[in-house]
Design an enzyme around this catalytic site. Structure first.
Site, PDB file in Angstrom:
ATOM      1  N   ASP A 118       0.820  -1.205   0.000  1.00  0.00           N
ATOM      2  CA  ASP A 118       0.000   0.000   0.000  1.00  0.00           C
ATOM      3  C   ASP A 118       0.856   1.258   0.000  1.00  0.00           C
ATOM      4  O   ASP A 118       0.607   2.196  -0.735  1.00  0.00           O
ATOM      5  CB  ASP A 118      -0.980  -0.003   1.194  1.00  0.00           C
ATOM      6  CG  ASP A 118      -0.297  -0.276   2.538  1.00  0.00           C
ATOM      7  OD1 ASP A 118       0.934  -0.515   2.567  1.00  0.00           O
ATOM      8  OD2 ASP A 118      -0.989  -0.261   3.572  1.00  0.00           O
ATOM      9  N   ASP A 121       7.211   3.520   3.320  1.00  0.00           N
ATOM     10  CA  ASP A 121       7.541   4.435   4.413  1.00  0.00           C
ATOM     11  C   ASP A 121       9.035   4.288   4.712  1.00  0.00           C
ATOM     12  O   ASP A 121       9.862   4.890   4.039  1.00  0.00           O
ATOM     13  CB  ASP A 121       6.644   4.116   5.613  1.00  0.00           C
ATOM     14  CG  ASP A 121       6.775   5.137   6.732  1.00  0.00           C
ATOM     15  OD1 ASP A 121       7.362   6.204   6.493  1.00  0.00           O
ATOM     16  OD2 ASP A 121       6.295   4.878   7.842  1.00  0.00           O
ATOM     17  N   LYS A 149       5.875   7.807   0.800  1.00  0.00           N
ATOM     18  CA  LYS A 149       6.199   8.937   1.690  1.00  0.00           C
ATOM     19  C   LYS A 149       7.533   9.561   1.274  1.00  0.00           C
ATOM     20  O   LYS A 149       8.293   8.949   0.528  1.00  0.00           O
ATOM     21  CB  LYS A 149       6.236   8.446   3.136  1.00  0.00           C
ATOM     22  CG  LYS A 149       4.827   8.182   3.668  1.00  0.00           C
ATOM     23  CD  LYS A 149       4.768   8.124   5.181  1.00  0.00           C
ATOM     24  CE  LYS A 149       3.330   7.966   5.615  1.00  0.00           C
ATOM     25  NZ  LYS A 149       3.223   7.657   7.051  1.00  0.00           N
ATOM     26  N   VAL A 174      -1.889   8.333   6.658  1.00  0.00           N
ATOM     27  CA  VAL A 174      -3.013   8.293   5.730  1.00  0.00           C
ATOM     28  C   VAL A 174      -3.855   7.035   5.948  1.00  0.00           C
ATOM     29  O   VAL A 174      -3.326   5.987   6.358  1.00  0.00           O
ATOM     30  CB  VAL A 174      -2.546   8.382   4.255  1.00  0.00           C
ATOM     31  CG1 VAL A 174      -1.959   9.741   3.956  1.00  0.00           C
ATOM     32  CG2 VAL A 174      -1.539   7.289   3.927  1.00  0.00           C
ATOM     33  N   ARG A 186     -10.295   1.151   6.643  1.00  0.00           N
ATOM     34  CA  ARG A 186      -9.873   0.525   5.380  1.00  0.00           C
ATOM     35  C   ARG A 186     -10.954   0.641   4.316  1.00  0.00           C
ATOM     36  O   ARG A 186     -10.675   0.668   3.124  1.00  0.00           O
ATOM     37  CB  ARG A 186      -9.554  -0.959   5.592  1.00  0.00           C
ATOM     38  CG  ARG A 186      -8.352  -1.221   6.500  1.00  0.00           C
ATOM     39  CD  ARG A 186      -7.932  -2.686   6.371  1.00  0.00           C
ATOM     40  NE  ARG A 186      -7.070  -3.119   7.467  1.00  0.00           N
ATOM     41  CZ  ARG A 186      -5.748  -2.937   7.519  1.00  0.00           C
ATOM     42  NH1 ARG A 186      -5.131  -2.320   6.554  1.00  0.00           N
ATOM     43  NH2 ARG A 186      -5.057  -3.375   8.555  1.00  0.00           N
TER      44      ARG A 186
HETATM   45  P1  5GP Z   1       7.717   0.461   5.880  1.00  0.00           P
HETATM   46  O1  5GP Z   1       8.195  -0.934   6.106  1.00  0.00           O
HETATM   47  O2  5GP Z   1       7.993   1.001   4.499  1.00  0.00           O
HETATM   48  O3  5GP Z   1       8.158   1.398   6.969  1.00  0.00           O
HETATM   49  O4  5GP Z   1       6.178   0.460   6.124  1.00  0.00           O
HETATM   50  C1  5GP Z   1       5.304   0.036   5.263  1.00  0.00           C
HETATM   51  C2  5GP Z   1       4.064  -0.351   6.033  1.00  0.00           C
HETATM   52  O5  5GP Z   1       3.760   0.546   7.114  1.00  0.00           O
HETATM   53  C3  5GP Z   1       2.910  -0.263   5.093  1.00  0.00           C
HETATM   54  O6  5GP Z   1       2.675  -1.510   4.502  1.00  0.00           O
HETATM   55  C4  5GP Z   1       1.775   0.177   5.989  1.00  0.00           C
HETATM   56  O7  5GP Z   1       1.151  -0.968   6.504  1.00  0.00           O
HETATM   57  C5  5GP Z   1       2.403   0.894   7.135  1.00  0.00           C
HETATM   58  N1  5GP Z   1       2.294   2.363   6.995  1.00  0.00           N
HETATM   59  C6  5GP Z   1       3.299   3.245   6.851  1.00  0.00           C
HETATM   60  N2  5GP Z   1       2.824   4.497   6.761  1.00  0.00           N
HETATM   61  C7  5GP Z   1       1.477   4.412   6.843  1.00  0.00           C
HETATM   62  C8  5GP Z   1       0.413   5.386   6.817  1.00  0.00           C
HETATM   63  O8  5GP Z   1       0.576   6.595   6.677  1.00  0.00           O
HETATM   64  N3  5GP Z   1      -0.846   4.890   6.947  1.00  0.00           N
HETATM   65  C9  5GP Z   1      -1.100   3.566   7.094  1.00  0.00           C
HETATM   66  N4  5GP Z   1      -2.373   3.195   7.209  1.00  0.00           N
HETATM   67  N5  5GP Z   1      -0.142   2.629   7.104  1.00  0.00           N
HETATM   68  C10 5GP Z   1       1.153   3.049   6.988  1.00  0.00           C
HETATM   69 MG    MG Z   2       1.231  -2.761   5.217  1.00  0.00          MG
END
Ligand code: 5GP
Ligand code: MG
Length: 198
Positions: A118, A121, A149, A174, A186
């Site tokens: 989705d 980050d 992001k 978000v 969701r």
């Molecule tokens: P990463 O491993 O890139 O830090 O995080 C990815 C996961 O963190 C995404 O799959 C999502 O589940 C969650 N995540 C990161 N930022 C957001 C956000 O702004 N909103 C939501 N709902 N989930 C996020």
């Molecule tokens: Mg996720």
């Protein structure tokens, strides 16, 4: 690709359901704009994969609605694998890769894999998933996220280069269109920013 993530005129085509409305600060991307972007993304992905059969690996649960919409615009021969993890914090290792793919690992060998999440980050979830697919012997691996992001959010060990991106978003939490807060929101059809609570 230069979608404006801060568009204050981004109003939904239909009203946000009253039961969800109270917590929403603003809509970033209304449903019709998301639909148009997904059609464009699918066009690019379809062109890139051509007639190569695809193994689509979707990271649950946040990519649920994105994947459901995207694949209906992808007239490719494909199989689907759902990664049942909501987040993944650690560095990828061989055993982690095996654990993530479980018994389905063998089905990735020699396949052209498209990993879908989705939102990007820190980049660690995607890095770990790419590693799992690599260890499982995927022939090629591409990555796709609906939202990304800002680069400052990336952490060491996180993936930074993603092949397909829907929209860039500011550094805010978000929700909607599959993305949650505490597993809620969701089912909101638009992508929105939550109100800050004290
Ligand atoms: P990463 O491993 O890139 O830090 O995080 C990815 C996961 O963190 C995404 O799959 C999502 O589940 C969650 N995540 C990161 N930022 C957001 C956000 O702004 N909103 C939501 N709902 N989930 C996020
Ligand atoms: Mg996720």
């Amino acid at each position: 690709m230069n979608d404006n993530a801060h568009d204050s005129n981004a109003v939904p085509d239909e009203p946000v359901p009253p039961s969800l409305q109270g917590d929403i600060e603003r809509i970033l991307f209304p449903r019709r704009r998301i639909a148009a972007r997904i059609r464009a993304l699918a066009g690019r992905i379809g062109g890139d994969f051509g007639d190569r059969p695809m193994m689509l690996a979707a990271i649950m649960t946040g990519s649920l609605i994105f994947v459901a919409d995207l694949i209906r615009h992808l007239p490719l021969r494909m199989r689907i694998h759902l990664f049942g993890l909501s987040s993944y914090a650690g560095a990828a290792t061989e055993s982690d890769g095996a654990r993530m793919l479980g018994q389905r690992g063998a089905e990735f060998a020699g396949k052209h894999v498209l990993i879908i999440d989705d939102i990007l980050d820190s980049g660690r979830t995607l890095a770990a998933t790419v590693e799992a697919c690599r260890l499982a012997g995927a022939e090629s691996i591409r990555t796709c996220v609906l939202l990304r992001k800002p680069p400052a959010r990336r952490k060491p060990g996180g993936l930074d280069q993603v092949d397909y991106v829907g929209f860039d978003v500011p550094d805010v939490w978000v929700v909607g269109y599959g993305l949650d807060y505490g597993d809620y929101y969701r089912n909101l059809p638009d992508i929105a920013v939550l109100k800050k609570k004290c």
